[in-house]
Design a protein around this motif. Structure first.
Motif, PDB file in Angstrom:
ATOM      1  N   PRO A  25       5.017  -1.755  -3.633  1.00 60.67           N
ATOM      2  CA  PRO A  25       3.965  -1.802  -3.155  1.00 60.67           C
ATOM      3  C   PRO A  25       2.963   0.023  -4.107  1.00 60.67           C
ATOM      4  O   PRO A  25       4.059   0.232  -4.635  1.00 60.67           O
ATOM      5  CB  PRO A  25       3.457  -1.190  -2.275  1.00 60.67           C
ATOM      6  CG  PRO A  25       4.723  -0.642  -1.683  1.00 60.67           C
ATOM      7  CD  PRO A  25       5.521  -1.606  -2.855  1.00 60.67           C
ATOM      8  N   SER A  81       2.099  -7.906  -1.400  1.00 61.90           N
ATOM      9  CA  SER A  81       3.205  -5.744  -1.567  1.00 61.90           C
ATOM     10  C   SER A  81       2.152  -4.893  -0.962  1.00 61.90           C
ATOM     11  O   SER A  81       2.650  -4.252  -0.272  1.00 61.90           O
ATOM     12  CB  SER A  81       4.266  -5.483  -2.376  1.00 61.90           C
ATOM     13  OG  SER A  81       5.065  -7.095  -2.667  1.00 61.90           O
ATOM     14  N   THR A  82       1.107  -5.030  -1.979  1.00 63.40           N
ATOM     15  CA  THR A  82       0.238  -4.054  -1.565  1.00 63.40           C
ATOM     16  C   THR A  82      -0.513  -3.632  -0.449  1.00 63.40           C
ATOM     17  O   THR A  82      -0.549  -2.882   0.290  1.00 63.40           O
ATOM     18  CB  THR A  82      -0.824  -3.369  -2.942  1.00 63.40           C
ATOM     19  OG1 THR A  82      -0.298  -3.572  -4.145  1.00 63.40           O
ATOM     20  CG2 THR A  82      -1.788  -2.422  -2.682  1.00 63.40           C
TER      21      THR A  82
END
Length: 144
Positions: free
Chosen positions: A36, A6-7
């Motif tokens: 994130p 996600s980051t």
């Protein structure tokens, strides 16, 4: 591993939709592994990009986590009191942006300006703990 993905996705979106491509806002929420991480303060690497007064600048909000407890309205705001947004509000229902999440903003006041968002819960939905962040929410409005 999901948090790292996600980051990386958020970072890729920030690069792909960076200053040359308009305003991009990504939702982040502390303590939610699928969200994130918020960018570090001072992460913006360059001076605010110049935009022409009276010319629409495209933008987009993205949601990849959170908002799963109901319906929310995201309102766009600017330090330029004469700025106009189209649309001014966007809807997020149960974790998904209704529509494309795209908007445009037209600035009217010269000089440095910025865009921000506010999130309002609809129909008794619980308040979200996160916020929309952007590395490119500041511009320098110049004459045409």
């Amino acid at each position: 591993m999901k948090a790292v993905g996600s980051t990386l996705l958020a970072m890729a979106l920030a690069v792909a939709t960076g200053p040359g491509h308009g305003q991009s806002f990504h939702y982040v929420e502390p303590g939610v592994a699928s969200c994130p991480a918020a960018p570090a303060p001072g992460a913006a690497a360059s001076a605010p990009k110049p935009v022409s007064r009276g010319v629409p600048v495209p933008g987009r909000i993205t949601v990849s986590c959170g908002f799963d407890q109901g319906s929310y309205t995201v309102t766009l705001n600017s330090t330029d009191p004469g700025a106009t947004f189209s649309p001014k509000t966007l809807l997020v229902n149960f974790g998904r942006v209704a529509g494309s999440g795209a908007f445009s903003v037209t600035f009217s006041t010269l000089g440095p300006q910025s865009i921000s968002t506010t999130i309002t819960s609809n129909m008794g939905s619980p308040v979200v703990r996160g916020q929309f962040v952007s590395l490119d929410n500041e511009v320098n409005v110049v004459p045409r």
